[in-house]
Structures are given as C-alpha cells and as structure tokens.
Write an enzyme that holds these catalytic residues in place. Sequence first.
Site, PDB file in Angstrom:
ATOM      1  N   SER A   1      45.292  43.085  39.188  1.00  0.00           N
ATOM      2  CA  SER A   1      45.549  41.803  38.531  1.00  0.00           C
ATOM      3  C   SER A   1      45.642  41.887  37.016  1.00  0.00           C
ATOM      4  CB  SER A   1      44.485  40.772  38.917  1.00  0.00           C
ATOM      5  OG  SER A   1      44.502  40.572  40.323  1.00  0.00           O
TER       6      SER A   1
ATOM      7  N   ALA B   1      47.568  49.141  40.483  1.00  0.00           N
ATOM      8  CA  ALA B   1      46.871  48.445  41.566  1.00  0.00           C
ATOM      9  C   ALA B   1      47.592  47.143  41.941  1.00  0.00           C
ATOM     10  CB  ALA B   1      45.442  48.151  41.159  1.00  0.00           C
ATOM     11  N   HIS B   2      47.047  46.475  42.941  1.00  0.00           N
ATOM     12  CA  HIS B   2      47.635  45.238  43.456  1.00  0.00           C
ATOM     13  C   HIS B   2      47.678  44.142  42.395  1.00  0.00           C
ATOM     14  CE1 HIS B   2      43.664  43.218  43.866  1.00  0.00           C
ATOM     15  NE2 HIS B   2      43.237  44.454  44.038  1.00  0.00           N
ATOM     16  N   ASN B   3      48.777  43.399  42.420  1.00  0.00           N
ATOM     17  CA  ASN B   3      48.961  42.215  41.573  1.00  0.00           C
ATOM     18  C   ASN B   3      49.048  42.495  40.082  1.00  0.00           C
ATOM     19  OD1 ASN B   3      47.252  41.068  44.156  1.00  0.00           O
ATOM     20  ND2 ASN B   3      48.829  39.669  43.437  1.00  0.00           N
TER      21      ASN B   3
ATOM     22  N   ARG C   1      50.840  46.996  46.837  1.00  0.00           N
ATOM     23  CA  ARG C   1      51.379  45.663  47.034  1.00  0.00           C
ATOM     24  C   ARG C   1      50.334  44.614  46.630  1.00  0.00           C
ATOM     25  NH1 ARG C   1      53.827  46.481  51.554  1.00  0.00           N
ATOM     26  NH2 ARG C   1      54.469  44.310  51.788  1.00  0.00           N
TER      27      ARG C   1
END
Lengths: 333, 333, 333
Positions: free
Chosen positions: C255, C235-237, C214
């Site tokens: 990201s 991974a996140h973002n 998330r």
Amino acid sequence: MASLRELADLTGGKVVGNPKLEINGVSEIQSGRSGTITFLSNPKYKKYVNNTAASAIITADKSVLTHFDGVLVDNPQLAFANVLDFFQDKPKIVWGIHQSATISDNTNISENVSIGPNCVIEDGVRIKENTVIGANTVLGRNVVVGTNCTLHSNIHVYHSCTIGNSCIIFSGTVIGSDGFGYVELDGIHHKTPQTGSVIIGDNVDIGANCSIDRGTIGDTFIGSGSKLDNLVHIAHNVKTGKGCLFAACVGIAGSVEIGDYCIFAGQSGVVPHVKIGDRAIFAARSGATKSLPGGKVYAGMPAREIREQNKKDAVLHEIDILKKRISKIENDA
Amino acid sequence: MASLRELADLTGGKVVGNPKLEINGVSEIQSGRSGTITFLSNPKYKKYVNNTAASAIITADKSVLTHFDGVLVDNPQLAFANVLDFFQDKPKIVWGIHQSATISDNTNISENVSIGPNCVIEDGVRIKENTVIGANTVLGRNVVVGTNCTLHSNIHVYHSCTIGNSCIIFSGTVIGSDGFGYVELDGIHHKTPQTGSVIIGDNVDIGANCSIDRGTIGDTFIGSGSKLDNLVHIAHNVKTGKGCLFAACVGIAGSVEIGDYCIFAGQSGVVPHVKIGDRAIFAARSGATKSLPGGKVYAGMPAREIREQNKKDAVLHEIDILKKRISKIENDA
Amino acid sequence: MASLRELADLTGGKVVGNPKLEINGVSEIQSGRSGTITFLSNPKYKKYVNNTAASAIITADKSVLTHFDGVLVDNPQLAFANVLDFFQDKPKIVWGIHQSATISDNTNISENVSIGPNCVIEDGVRIKENTVIGANTVLGRNVVVGTNCTLHSNIHVYHSCTIGNSCIIFSGTVIGSDGFGYVELDGIHHKTPQTGSVIIGDNVDIGANCSIDRGTIGDTFIGSGSKLDNLVHIAHNVKTGKGCLFAACVGIAGSVEIGDYCIFAGQSGVVPHVKIGDRAIFAARSGATKSLPGGKVYAGMPAREIREQNKKDAVLHEIDILKKRISKIENDA
C-alpha cells in the site's frame, strides 16, 4: 556401508579404536544415530560428545577419541565432506536428450550430455561432455557450457554467455539478462543496449534464483572457484576475482571490481564503480560505498573496518558517561 | 450477489440497517463503489466513511453504522477476508494430468490431483488428493506433497523434500537446493555435500521466488502455519517454529533456530547458528547478530530492543545538547 | 560497418576528423579496440583517452577531439546508446506459436506475435501485435499483454493482470502472485483473499527474478516509463508514479504510494502504508519508515535527508572531540 578403516583411508586419517566397525551413514553430533559416524570441528559442539548415540567420530581432537571409536584427521570438515559424499544418494544420470526438449539444428552437443524435459537449446549452443541440463532450462543463442557442469531446472542463460567447466547452477537462476542502464532525456529513460555478455570461470557454483547481468560493452566476469549462494545479484560489468564467496541476498552493483578470495556475508552489498582489494571480508549487511583495500574485515553501512564500526556502535554508552561527567562539572561549578 | 443478511451469516455478524440490501462485490473504502460492501478496521481510514460510495460497511465500530447499512462484527479484518473469499473469482480446477507433463512410472499420484502442462514428476514422488501442481513445475525424486496443496508455476522442489498438507507455494520458488557449505583448503573451496532435505509443515504459504535450502546432514524445517512472503531466503538446517511470519526479502542464515510465532519484517535477517525465542518480532531491516530471547521487539543492525535502538538514533540530538553544555562551561570558566 | 559520417547522422552529432572512417563496432575506452568507436562522458575516464586503441570517440568534450577522429554530441551517453543499438546483434524474430506451447481455445492473439516453446496461455488471454513471449512462460486467465512487448523465459503472469505496450520483462519474474495478507485469530494466520490484480503501464522494464504482488481489493500499479532492476519486490496495492527507477534488491511494502520520477538505489526499501513524494531519491540501502516529501535525497535507515544522515555518521568523531574537551575542563578544575 563402510568400515572405519575404509573411511580412514578415504579421508587420509588414522583409525582410533576398532578398524572393522561398520558404519552405515552419517549424523549430526547433537542428534547422532547408532551405526553412523559424526564429526566434531567447532569446539562449541564438544559438549555433545558424551551423549551422542553416533558410533564413531571424525575429529582433529585426540582427547575425544580416548573413549570413542573414530578417525583422527587434520581437517575434520574436509574429511567429513568426503564421508558425506561417500554416503550420499546420487541419482543415476541418464545421458541423452529428452524427447520433449526443443533443440535447434545448429548446436554442438557432446556425446555424454543429459538434457532434461522441455529444455530449449537455441542456435549455436555448445555443450561439452559430462554436462547435465535440468528440466525447463533455456540456453540462448551461442551459449557455451563447459564439461562436467550441472545446470538445474528453470534456468535461463541468455545468448552468447559462457559457463566454464565443473560449474553448478541451481534452479531459477538467470544469467545474462540486460544490465540496468538508461539515459534520461526529457523525462524518458532511454534504454542503453547491453551488448556484452557474461563469462563464468571454472568450478563456479551459483545458488537458486540469482541474477547475473550481461555487460553493457565489455563482459561481466565471475572468477574461477567463486561460489554464490541464493538470491545473489551481480550487475553488469562486474569483475570478480578467483575464489570469492557471496552469501545469500548479496547485491553487487555495476562495474564493481572485486579481487581474489573476497567474502561477502549475507545481505551485504557494494555500490557501483568501486574496487575491492583481494581477501577483503564484508560482514553481514555491510555496504561498501567506496573503494576499499583488501586484507581487512569490514562491517556497517557505510562499511568501515570492523573495529571502527564496533566503536561507533558503542557511542550510545559513551554518551551516557559523558552526560554524567558534564553534569558533575556543572554541579561542582 | 448476496444480501446483507447472508453476509452477516457468513461472517457471524449482526445486520445493522436493511438485511435485504443486495451486495455484488467488495471495494476499498477510499474508492468505494455503489452496490459493493467495504470494511473499516484501521481508524486511520475512518475519515473516508462519510464520502465512500460503497453501499454497506463491515466494522466493529457501532458509531459508523448509525448512518450506514452494514454488518457489525468483532473482527472486521477476518470478516472481510471471508467476504472477499465469497466474492472472489475462483477458477474451476480441471483434475487430471496434462498430456505434456513428464511423469515417471514409479510415482504415487492420488486421484483428485491436477498436474499442469510441462510438469516433470520424477521417480518415487507422492502427491496426495486435492492437490494442484501448476505449469512447468518440477518435483524431484521421492518428493512428497500433502493434500489440498497448490504449487504454482516454474517451481522446483528438489529430491526427497516433503511438503505438508494445505500448503501454497507461489511461482518461481526453489525448495531443497544445496545449502551453502564449503571447506577451504589451499585456496580451493571444496563443496560439502548437502545430504539432508527440507520438511515443510501443514498450512505453510511460501511466496514467489523464494529459496529454501536442504540441510547438510539433518533437515531444514519450516513449522506448520508459517507464512513466507516473496524473495525470502531460508538457509540449510534452519528450524522455524509454528506460525512464524517472514515478510519479503528476509534472509535467515544457516542452522538458525527460530521459536513459534516470530515475525520478521521486510529485509530483516539473522546470522548463522543463533537461536531466536518464541514471539520475537524483528522490525524492517533489522539483523539479529546473536541469540535473542523471545517476546520482545527488536530493531536495527545489530538488532537491539527497539527502545534502545530508538535511543541510539536520538544520539545525534543529544550530542548537539552536550556540545552546548560544554561550551557554556568553557565560557564560564 | 558504418562510416563516421553515418554515425554522426544517427546520433545527431558533428563529425570531427575523417567522415569516411569505417567503424566496425564499439569498445570501452579503457579496453578500446582498433576499428571501433568508444565514448567519453564521465570525466573520471578521460585519463584513458591518450592510450585507447579505439579509432574514434563520441564525446561532448571538444578538447578530446583535437587529436582524435570522432563525433561531437550534446549527450554522449544517449548518442552511444544509439550507436550500441546500431551495432548490436539482434536475433531474427520468428513470428508464430511454437508447436509445443499450450494455448487455450478462448484466447485473442494478434497476428505478429511470437510464442516460444512450452508456453502456457490460459483462457481469455489477449496478446497484441509485435509482442514476443519467451520459452516456458505462463500467462494466466484473462491476462492482457500490449503491443511491442518482450516477455522473456520462465515468467508467470497471474490471472487478470495487464501489461501495457512496449514493456520488457526479464526471465524468472513473477507478476500477480498473492499479496502477503493474513488475519491472526487464536494463533492461526487466516489468509486474506487477494482479489485485485496488477496493472503495468507502457514502456515499463522489469528485471530478472522480480516479484510484483496483486492487490488485495484494488490493484497494484506500476507507472508508465518505470524501470525495475533484478530481484525487486513490489508488494500488494503499491502505486508507483511515472518514470521511477528501482535498482536491484529493492523492496517496497504494501500500500505504499510513490510519486513520479523517484529513484530507489540498490537494497533500499519502504515500509507499508506510507507516501513518497515526486522525485525523491533514496541512496543505496536506505529505508523509508514514514511518509517523506519529494524532491530530496534520503539516506540511512531510518531514512533521513542525506545531509543529516552524514552528520549522524560523523558523530563518532565528535564524541572523541567532546571527550577531550571534558577531560580538559576536569583537569583545569
């Protein structure tokens, strides 16, 4: 508890020293404990012999036993595996089906089988004698699991896959999920149905959180006696030979054919549609990008014979020497 | 809802601008929303300050707050973590054991513990206060889980493993599966029993779908304060120091010793039986193939100090220059 | 059972030979079985045409059908996918909620939905029509799953994540676990709360044992039509565009922004905070270490355009030639 004599009998070795010495367990040589037996195989660890607190030692090295009780064997690693097995804490298996398991009516489950809590056993599944299925494991339609297998927890074996005899599958592993096959048309990836299955031979061990995909048409095969570590990926239609070893995080792409007794060290991989010969060895993080003959050791990405790869790694040093030679020529001119 | 004053108190910062400004949540600076607070730490994102719709900003950069309400702090990342925690939606924990869980008679479960649906808690398990066990998680015989832990769903902790206090384990992770150890004899890989366990310190976080193997004789250790991302593999008998970070897809092979505060970026790895010093940093996809001293940054496979590795990557360019110099000499001759 | 005529209609192709020929299944060309239809697309497999025992063939190559019954099509792979789908053994879906599932009171589950044994469906979950949830799967608070989805077994979708329509998620996958974010202060890694979620578009397939984290503040996005193989880490973002392909063991760091129709071959990866343009292709084991424009093929680590990377791999050979040229100059001098 066992006497040194009993451990020598167990391992086919010879007692050196006191045969009545009582041993109550095992320990590592560098952190040996009194009352236990340890072992020495790798010469790197010989430096610990003089200071270990272990009471006895299993080794193939006679010189060690001149001042130590122990057991002299040909293969200390194998002997020690037997001793570890003797001393290990084995849970008592409760045969039978846990009341919380969901078992379809049309299954064929032999008598000496253990099925854990919350398992789901679908239509047509066949589980043979002396096999243990851990908690929360799902066996899809028509799966066959052989005798003497242990499938641990939270495993999913998809429909129509076959597990041989005496296999061990650790928790979280998924067997028979769809192969990764798509046909692109006008920007849409259309899924190719994956209609084959996975066939796993006898005496295969599969680590935790692995994935082995079913074949697109034919089947994916894992040869008897092969051992997979954790987080290994085997794609659709891969065929591996007998007795292969796959260390952790290895990825084998689709339709690869692997010979017998190959070894893949950690994080190594193979691209799709190539053939690897018998007894090929791949170093950690190496990647086979084409078919490669067996009987050799490979390293690097793309994988080359290890000698050539090491030479490549030495290039940096050679460049510096060449620069100096050129400068000398320029200055001399 | 909180005033800027309250958020300044929460973060130990100083209000710049209107202390009564009401903040109802958080947003990213590049997609800021009115009514929310954002933060600026990485100077790369300073370009978004003038256009963000966020109503306030947490930063260490005074110049930003000349034309913006906000909170001036020493460590904006840490301050922002606290603010995120303040605003985050926390589920109410229902203490108690779900009726569908399978709990052995011989367990020791403290009072304020939550055990989710379909969990399986085997003989001899100890779970300490304020710990939450998610759905479908299996704790094997004699597992110990400390206080204030959260184990999410579909996890398997094998028998005799120990989890410290204040640990978080995300779903799908497997702890204490057998190490990958075999002894080959006449083409048969004989399994070495894995009789050790896994001991995890305090304040350790472990991501989703990781695997941490039990030791062969001694134990596998994860040092207190260490954090593992997803799909990380830790092999048998690895010992890690305090406060290490392991990013996703890292693989650490058997019997590796890792010092304190090491960092392993994504897809990096270490071969078996080597020792890594304190505060060593490994770049993404690097691979340690021998023991390496701490306090340095490594890159490449085999891993070298990053300066040397970058030089190696520059070789291609140097070759072209050398070729020209040689051609000039040849032509001049 | 289908006639060649029926299969030609199904695939939009033209019968060559006997339209009444009865076909009872499919087989691979190299191991064709009488009574079945096979296909030829990759010219590498043309050598098997003369010896295959298959009774008919789907191909775009007219010359093959001069001595063979078959179906002539423009896109044999797509036609064959349709034929595989026609012949594949599809289980009858039993709509409804298994009695052993744990369903919260406050859920919104459409009528034609199947929820398997031991599933846990938490507060506020919305599951739309014609969706199947396999055994032992956990949907956290406020998860939304669209229409026509299949989520297999032992999956955990964490709270507030959204799955679009017509998605397939294979067993063991974890969606919405916390991103890997810590702030270090005085040797302590303080956890950054991960308050975003994961949003998955339509027609996304996700393989077995993947992990998708998330977002920290905003969300992690997987674009519609994207397909992920097994053991993939997102991974996140991360934000991916439409129609991307991620082969097994790929890791995309935090990201990262990925354009439309990118392809990541096995074990490739991207470091944090970079941007990958539309239709970039990454070879197996390549690693993007900076932002890279789209429309190109990259290889190696750090990833370079594949031509440059191949040149780099050729350096070893060049060095040997340069050494000889220098020796000649030295000897001539």
